[in-house]
Design a protein around this motif. Sequence first.
Motif, mmCIF file in Angstrom:
data_model
loop_
_atom_site.group_PDB
_atom_site.id
_atom_site.type_symbol
_atom_site.label_atom_id
_atom_site.label_comp_id
_atom_site.label_asym_id
_atom_site.label_seq_id
_atom_site.Cartn_x
_atom_site.Cartn_y
_atom_site.Cartn_z
ATOM 1 N N ALA A 97 0.841 -1.205 0.000
ATOM 2 C CA ALA A 97 0.000 0.000 0.000
ATOM 3 C C ALA A 97 0.873 1.251 0.000
ATOM 4 O O ALA A 97 1.897 1.322 0.684
ATOM 5 C CB ALA A 97 -0.926 0.009 1.213
ATOM 6 N N VAL A 98 0.457 2.247 -0.773
ATOM 7 C CA VAL A 98 1.196 3.498 -0.885
ATOM 8 C C VAL A 98 0.699 4.464 0.185
ATOM 9 O O VAL A 98 -0.478 4.810 0.222
ATOM 10 C CB VAL A 98 1.024 4.118 -2.285
ATOM 11 C CG1 VAL A 98 1.689 5.487 -2.366
ATOM 12 C CG2 VAL A 98 1.567 3.176 -3.347
ATOM 13 N N GLN A 99 1.629 4.869 1.044
ATOM 14 C CA GLN A 99 1.272 5.820 2.096
ATOM 15 C C GLN A 99 1.225 7.213 1.501
ATOM 16 O O GLN A 99 2.171 7.664 0.865
ATOM 17 C CB GLN A 99 2.283 5.762 3.231
ATOM 18 C CG GLN A 99 1.901 6.643 4.397
ATOM 19 C CD GLN A 99 2.858 6.514 5.573
ATOM 20 O OE1 GLN A 99 3.534 5.513 5.742
ATOM 21 N NE2 GLN A 99 2.917 7.560 6.375
ATOM 22 N N GLY A 100 0.094 7.894 1.710
ATOM 23 C CA GLY A 100 -0.077 9.229 1.153
ATOM 24 C C GLY A 100 0.061 10.337 2.168
ATOM 25 O O GLY A 100 0.092 11.506 1.818
ATOM 26 N N GLY A 101 0.134 9.978 3.447
ATOM 27 C CA GLY A 101 0.256 10.996 4.486
ATOM 28 C C GLY A 101 0.075 10.399 5.870
ATOM 29 O O GLY A 101 0.156 9.181 6.045
ATOM 30 N N ARG A 102 -0.181 11.300 6.833
ATOM 31 C CA ARG A 102 -0.403 10.893 8.216
ATOM 32 C C ARG A 102 -1.532 11.730 8.796
ATOM 33 O O ARG A 102 -1.723 12.878 8.415
ATOM 34 C CB ARG A 102 0.847 11.110 9.062
ATOM 35 C CG ARG A 102 2.005 10.223 8.675
ATOM 36 C CD ARG A 102 3.132 10.326 9.706
ATOM 37 N NE ARG A 102 4.151 9.349 9.426
ATOM 38 C CZ ARG A 102 4.090 8.057 9.744
ATOM 39 N NH1 ARG A 102 3.048 7.596 10.389
ATOM 40 N NH2 ARG A 102 5.057 7.231 9.438
ATOM 41 N N ASN A 103 -2.265 11.154 9.748
ATOM 42 C CA ASN A 103 -3.309 11.922 10.423
ATOM 43 C C ASN A 103 -2.666 12.760 11.536
ATOM 44 O O ASN A 103 -1.460 12.659 11.767
ATOM 45 C CB ASN A 103 -4.431 11.006 10.915
ATOM 46 C CG ASN A 103 -4.045 10.151 12.112
ATOM 47 O OD1 ASN A 103 -2.979 10.320 12.720
ATOM 48 N ND2 ASN A 103 -4.905 9.231 12.458
ATOM 49 N N PRO A 104 -3.434 13.593 12.234
ATOM 50 C CA PRO A 104 -2.849 14.461 13.270
ATOM 51 C C PRO A 104 -2.153 13.703 14.405
ATOM 52 O O PRO A 104 -1.347 14.263 15.128
ATOM 53 C CB PRO A 104 -4.052 15.237 13.807
ATOM 54 C CG PRO A 104 -5.048 15.206 12.704
ATOM 55 C CD PRO A 104 -4.848 13.902 12.009
ATOM 56 N N TYR A 105 -2.460 12.419 14.541
ATOM 57 C CA TYR A 105 -1.845 11.603 15.599
ATOM 58 C C TYR A 105 -0.612 10.852 15.097
ATOM 59 O O TYR A 105 -0.039 10.047 15.814
ATOM 60 C CB TYR A 105 -2.862 10.617 16.166
ATOM 61 C CG TYR A 105 -4.114 11.313 16.647
ATOM 62 C CD1 TYR A 105 -4.110 12.049 17.825
ATOM 63 C CD2 TYR A 105 -5.278 11.263 15.892
ATOM 64 C CE1 TYR A 105 -5.256 12.723 18.246
ATOM 65 C CE2 TYR A 105 -6.421 11.922 16.311
ATOM 66 C CZ TYR A 105 -6.399 12.652 17.488
ATOM 67 O OH TYR A 105 -7.522 13.312 17.909
ATOM 68 N N GLY A 106 -0.230 11.098 13.847
ATOM 69 C CA GLY A 106 0.949 10.465 13.287
ATOM 70 C C GLY A 106 0.700 9.101 12.673
ATOM 71 O O GLY A 106 1.629 8.439 12.228
ATOM 72 N N LEU A 107 -0.550 8.662 12.623
ATOM 73 C CA LEU A 107 -0.869 7.363 12.032
ATOM 74 C C LEU A 107 -0.914 7.477 10.508
ATOM 75 O O LEU A 107 -1.371 8.492 9.973
ATOM 76 C CB LEU A 107 -2.207 6.850 12.554
ATOM 77 C CG LEU A 107 -2.263 6.616 14.068
ATOM 78 C CD1 LEU A 107 -3.678 6.268 14.496
ATOM 79 C CD2 LEU A 107 -1.284 5.532 14.474
ATOM 80 N N PRO A 108 -0.442 6.454 9.794
ATOM 81 C CA PRO A 108 -0.387 6.536 8.328
ATOM 82 C C PRO A 108 -1.767 6.535 7.681
ATOM 83 O O PRO A 108 -2.698 5.878 8.159
ATOM 84 C CB PRO A 108 0.401 5.291 7.924
ATOM 85 C CG PRO A 108 0.284 4.362 9.064
ATOM 86 C CD PRO A 108 0.082 5.186 10.294
ATOM 87 N N LEU A 109 -1.871 7.295 6.599
ATOM 88 C CA LEU A 109 -3.050 7.291 5.736
ATOM 89 C C LEU A 109 -2.586 6.783 4.382
ATOM 90 O O LEU A 109 -1.542 7.190 3.888
ATOM 91 C CB LEU A 109 -3.623 8.701 5.591
ATOM 92 C CG LEU A 109 -4.100 9.358 6.876
ATOM 93 C CD1 LEU A 109 -4.482 10.805 6.615
ATOM 94 C CD2 LEU A 109 -5.283 8.589 7.455
ATOM 95 N N TYR A 110 -3.349 5.888 3.791
ATOM 96 C CA TYR A 110 -2.965 5.264 2.533
ATOM 97 C C TYR A 110 -3.844 5.756 1.399
ATOM 98 O O TYR A 110 -5.016 6.074 1.594
ATOM 99 C CB TYR A 110 -3.040 3.742 2.669
ATOM 100 C CG TYR A 110 -2.074 3.236 3.709
ATOM 101 C CD1 TYR A 110 -0.753 2.972 3.371
ATOM 102 C CD2 TYR A 110 -2.462 3.080 5.026
ATOM 103 C CE1 TYR A 110 0.150 2.540 4.321
ATOM 104 C CE2 TYR A 110 -1.567 2.642 5.991
ATOM 105 C CZ TYR A 110 -0.264 2.386 5.632
ATOM 106 O OH TYR A 110 0.637 1.973 6.576
ATOM 107 N N VAL A 111 -3.291 5.804 0.187
ATOM 108 C CA VAL A 111 -3.976 6.347 -0.982
ATOM 109 C C VAL A 111 -5.092 5.399 -1.433
ATOM 110 O O VAL A 111 -4.896 4.184 -1.514
ATOM 111 C CB VAL A 111 -2.986 6.569 -2.138
ATOM 112 C CG1 VAL A 111 -3.697 7.080 -3.376
ATOM 113 C CG2 VAL A 111 -1.883 7.536 -1.711
#
Length: 156
Positions: A97-111
Motif C-alpha cells: 500500500a502506498v502511504q499518502g500521508g499521516r493523520n494528526p496523531y501520526g498514524l499513516p493514511l494510505y492512498v
Amino acid sequence: MAQNKIADLYRWVDASITDEKFPVTAFAIGTDSQGHVVYMGRAYFNDILGPVHVVPQRKIAYLPNKGKEHRVEKFQLLCLNHFKWVPSTGGKVLPGAVQGGRNPYGLPLYVARVSHQGGSFVGVVHPRGETGSFPYQGKQIKTQDYQALITHFYDE
C-alpha cells in the motif's frame, strides 16, 4: 529533483537467471544481436558491485571486469516503480500500500480511489477507522468499498 525523490523512481529487485518470471517493470536497455530483450542489472563480483547485461530468453547474465565478461547467476534488476489499483474494503491495508500521508496523531493514511456520481475521486484509507474517505462537494464522504493504490512488481 532531490536525491531522495530520485530514489523513489526506481528499485533494485533480487533476481536469478533461473527465474521463470521477471518483474514487469524491469528496465530494458535494448536488444541483443539476436533480437532478445536486454535488461539492466547489477551484481557483486570480486568485491565490486557492477553493471550486468541480462538476457532472460538466453538465460545469460554477464558482468564486465578487468577486460573480461563474467557470468553471474544472481543479480538485481533495475525496476521502475509501478502502481496499480486493487479493490479493497473496510480500512484494510494491503501489502505494498502506498502511504499518502499521516493523520494528526501520526498514524499513516494510505492512498485510495473511489468511483462516485460518474467520477473518480482520490482519497485515503483510514486503517483504524475501518473506512476509506474522499472529498465531494465540500464534504468528506466515508465508504466501506474503494480501490487501494499499491506498488506492483510482478505480473499476477
